[in-house]
Design an enzyme around this catalytic site. Structure first.
Site, short mmCIF file in Angstrom:
data_model
loop_
_atom_site.label_atom_id
_atom_site.label_comp_id
_atom_site.label_asym_id
_atom_site.label_seq_id
_atom_site.Cartn_x
_atom_site.Cartn_y
_atom_site.Cartn_z
N ASP A 231 0.83 -1.19 0.00
CA ASP A 231 0.00 0.00 0.00
C ASP A 231 0.87 1.25 0.00
O ASP A 231 1.88 1.32 0.72
CB ASP A 231 -0.89 -0.03 1.25
CG ASP A 231 -1.92 1.08 1.27
OD1 ASP A 231 -2.75 1.15 0.35
OD2 ASP A 231 -1.89 1.89 2.23
N GLU A 304 1.61 -0.58 -5.20
CA GLU A 304 0.56 0.40 -5.44
C GLU A 304 1.25 1.76 -5.44
O GLU A 304 1.49 2.36 -4.39
CB GLU A 304 -0.52 0.38 -4.36
CG GLU A 304 -1.67 1.32 -4.69
CD GLU A 304 -2.27 2.06 -3.50
OE1 GLU A 304 -3.41 2.54 -3.61
OE2 GLU A 304 -1.60 2.17 -2.46
#
Length: 586
Positions: A231, A304
Site C-alpha cells: 500500500d 501500489e
C-alpha cells in the site's frame, strides 16, 4: 441492424512493440483476483465478510479460472479506514477471524491451485498501535517518537503546523498532541498523517522501523503467502527537511492524456510533492527483495504506486526490487482508441526496458468500478473517487457493455492482470448510497465534498433468492446492496450463455490456452491510426475493439474465439458493433 457495406481491413501485423516474453515465474502472466474481505462473503452472519466466508467461496475463483487471490487488509485494526489502519501486523482482526482461519483459507487456496497475496500497509499504522501509544507517553526526542514523524510546530509558541502539507483525505496533514509537563519550549509536538489523523506516518529513516517490517514479511512468508501488495508504495520516505509545498495530492486522479510519450495516460499529479516517490524508497524494496529471495516459490512484491511519468514507475520493478506495479495509467485512460494505443505502447516499452511485466488493472477498492465510470456518457473516462446520488448517474447498459469490452481488451494484453471482486458479475458501483450509511473517512474529512469509495465496496451478491443476496446467512450487510445486484447474483450467471461471469471464465480459459500473457504484441497495420478501433495481434490471436459508433467488418475467414457481446451482420458478413471487443484467429 440494417445490412450495410463495410470495408474489411486485413488483420496483418505492423510494428512490434513487445517481443514474446516467456518466463517461468508465475507472476509474469498471472491473472490475480482482489478480495476485499469485508465485502466478499460472511461466514458467521454478522453482516461483515470474513476469512471463513472467503474460504467457503474459493471454489468460485477456481471455477472462474484465476491464478491467485490478493486479500486487502485483515489485520487487527480499529477499522477507521477499513483496516488500512493497523494496530498489529501479525494478528487477524476478530471481525475477520483468527490466524487458524487464515491458515485454513491459505491451505484451501493452495489446494485449488490459487496463490495468495496479502496486503501490507507500511506508510502508516493506526494511532492505536503499541508503538504510537508509547510515543504519546514519551517526551519529544525520545526513542519511541523516532519511529514516527514528530516535529515541533512553527511560530513562537509552536501553534502552527511544521509545514503546509494537506491530508489526502482532506484537511491538514498534521495533528498537535495534547500538552504534557515535559513539553519543550515549542510546546506539544505535531505528528504527520498523510491520510486520516488516526493513521500516523511511520518514519522510514528509523532502522527499527525497517527491521520490524522485514520481520513482518518473514512472519507471513513463513505462513505460506506467495507475495505482498504494498500500500502507498511510493510513500514512506519524505524529502529532507519536509519542505512546504503548494500543490494538492488527490487520492486518485483521472487521466489527462498528453501527446508526449512520457505523459500519455499518466494518473495526474499523485506523485508530486516532497512526500511521494522519493529515491530512498528503492533502498527499502531492494532490502525486501532479498528477504523474499530467502524463500522458494517465486514470491512477489506488488507496488501500489500512483506515479508518473511511467519511467518513474518502472524504477519500482527493476530486477532487484519489486516484481509488479499496478498500471494506473491504463486504469485512468479515457474510452478513446488513440489514447489506449498510446498507453499500451508506452507501458510495454517502458516495462520491457527493465525486464518487468506490465500489470494491467481496470478496477479496485479505491476507484469507481469501470462498469459505472464507463457508463457516464459525458465522461467516458469517468470520475474515480465515487459517484453519489446528487451526481450525474451512469447509463447501466452502456457501462456494462463498455466494461465487458474493456476487460476483454485487457485480458488480451501480454503481462499480468488484476480483477476486482464482483467485476466478473458485471457489478456497478452503488451510486445512490444515502449519506447516513457512508463509512469512508474521506467523506467525513471533506464534509461530503469527496463522495468516497463506499460505492465500490458493497457486499457481493451470491444467491438472488437468499437474504442479503447470499452474502451471509442473514439479511445483514455492512453496506446496503442496490436493487440491481439481485439480477447480477452469481447463481444467476453460472452456466448462462452470454452472462458476464461466463464471458470472464471463457476469456481466462482462452487466454491460458493461447498463451497470451507471454506473447508478443504487434499493432494491426490497417488500424494503426484508426480513430475508433484498437486492433492488436498477440501470439496467434487478433484482439479487435470497436470504440466508435459504426460497426466494423470482420475479414473473411476470421475465426471468432470470443466476443464481449453479440456480433452484428453486414453485407460482408459478421461485424463488430459499437463498444464491443472480439478475439479472432485470422
Amino acid at each position: 441492424m440494417t445490412r450495410t457495406e463495410l470495408p474489411a481491413v486485413p488483420l496483418t501485423g505492423g510494428d512490434q512493440v513487445h517481443a514474446p516474453a516467456p518466463g517461468t515465474e508465475w507472476w509474469r502472466d498471472a491473472v490475480i483476483y482482489q478480495v476485499y474481505p469485508r465485502s466478499f462473503a460472511d461466514g458467521n452472519g454478522d453482516g461483515m465478510g470474513d476469512l471463513p466466508g472467503i474460504t467457503a467461496r474459493l471454489d468460485h475463483l477456481a471455477k472462474l479460472g484465476v491464478d491467485a487471490v490478493w486479500l486487502s487488509p485483515f489485520y487487527r485494526s480499529p477499522q477507521k479506514d477499513a483496516g488500512y489502519d493497523v494496530t498489529d501486523y501479525r494478528q487477524i482482526d476478530p471481525l475477520f477471524g483468527t490466524l487458524d482461519d487464515f491458515d485454513a483459507m491459505r491451505a484451501r487456496a493452495h489446494e485449488l491451485g490459487l496463490r495468495v497475496i496479502v496486503d501490507l500497509v507500511p506508510n502508516h499504522s493506526s494511532d492505536q498501535h503499541a508503538w504510537f501509544q508509547e510515543a504519546l507517553e514519551s517526551p519529544a526526542g525520545s526513542r519511541a517518537r523516532e519511529r514516527y514523524v514528530f516535529r515541533d510546530g512553527k511560530g513562537a509558541d509552536g501553534t502552527e503546523p511544521p509545514n503546509n502539507w494537506q491530508s489526502i483525505f482532506g484537511g491538514p496533514a498534521w495533528t498537535r498532541l495534547a500538552p504534557r509537563e515535559d513539553d519543550g519550549p515549542a510546546g506539544p509536538q505535531w505528528y504527520l498523517h498523510l491520510f486520516d489523523s488516526s493513521q500516523p506516518d511511520l518514519n522510514w529513516e528509523d532502522l527499527e522501523v525497517r527491521a520490524e517490517f522485514e520481520d513482518v514479511l518473514r512472519f507471513w512468508l513463513d505462513r505460506g503467502v506467495d507475495g505482498f501488495r504494498v500500500d502507498v508504495a511510493h510513500g514512506m520516505v519524505k524529502a529532507d527537511g519536509l519542505p512546504d509545498w503548494g500543490g494538492k495530492v488527490a487520492m486518485v486522479e483521472g487521466s489527462d492524456a498528453a501527446d508526449s510519450a512520457e505523459g500519455i495516460g499518466a494518473p495526474g499529479g499523485s506523485n508530486e510533492g516532497p512526500m511521494f516517490d522519493q529515491d530512498g524508497v528503492h533502498d527499502i524494496y531492494r532490502a525486501w527483495h532479498k528477504v523474499l529471495a530467502e524463500y522458494d516459490g517465486d514470491r512477489c512484491l506488488v507496488a501500489e504506486a500512483w506515479v508518473s511519468p511511467m519511467s518513474r514507475l518502472a524504477r519500482y520493478v527493476r530486477e532487484d526490487e519489486m516484481q509488479q506495479a499496478f498500471n494506473f495509467a491504463f486504469l485512468t485512460t479515457k474510452w478513446d482508441a488513440a489514447t489506449i494505443r498510446g498507453v499500451v505502447t508506452e507501458s510495454l516499452e517502458t516495462m520491457d526496458a527493465v525486464g518487468a511485466p506490465t500489470t494491467w488493472v481496470l478496477s479496485n477498492h479505491d476507484v469507481v468500478r469501470h462498469a459505472s465510470r464507463l457508463g457516464l456518457v459525458e465522461m467516458a473516462d469517468g470520475p474515480m473517487n465515487g459517484i453519489g446520488p446528487r451526481d450525474p448517474q451512469p447509463d447501466a447498459e452502456l457501462g456494462l457493455r463498455r466494461a465487458r469490452a474493456a476487460t476483454l481488451l485487457m485480458l488480451g494484453l501480454p503481462g499480468s492482470a488484476y480483477l476486482y471482486q464482483g467485476e466478473e458479475l458485471g457489478l456497478p458501483d452503488h451510486t445512490t448510497l444515502p449519506d447516513d450509511v457512508r463509512q469512508d473517512p474521506a467523506f467525513f474529512r471533506t464534509a461530503g465534498a469527496e463522495t468516497g469509495r463506499d460505492g465500490c465496496r458493497i457486499p457481493l451478491p451470491w444467491e438472488a433468492d437468499r437474504p442479503g443476496l447470499g452474502f451471509g446467512s442473514t439479511e445483514a450487510t455492512w453496506l446496503p446492496q442496490p436493487d440491481s445486484y439481485r439480477a447480477l447474483a452469481a447463481d444467476q450467471q453460472y452456466g448462462v450463455d452470454g452472462s458476464t461471469f461466463e464471458l470472464y471464465r471463457s476469456a481466462l480459459t482462452a487466454r491460458r490456452a493461447e498463451n497470451l500473457g507471454q506473447g508478443g504484441l504487434t499493432w494491426v497495420a490497417g488500424y494503426a491510426d484508426a480513430k475508433d478501433v484498437v486492433a492488436l495481434r498477440v501470439a496467434d490471436v487478433v484482439v479487435l475493439a470497436n470504440l466508435g459508433p459504426a460497426p466494423v467488418a470482420l475479414p473473411d475467414g476470421a475465426e471468432v474465439l470470443i466476443a464481449s457481446g453479440p456480433l452484428a451482420e453486414s453485407a460482408e458478413g459478421p461485424a463488430l458493433p459499437t463498444d464491443t471487443t472480439v478475439w479472432v484467429r485470422a
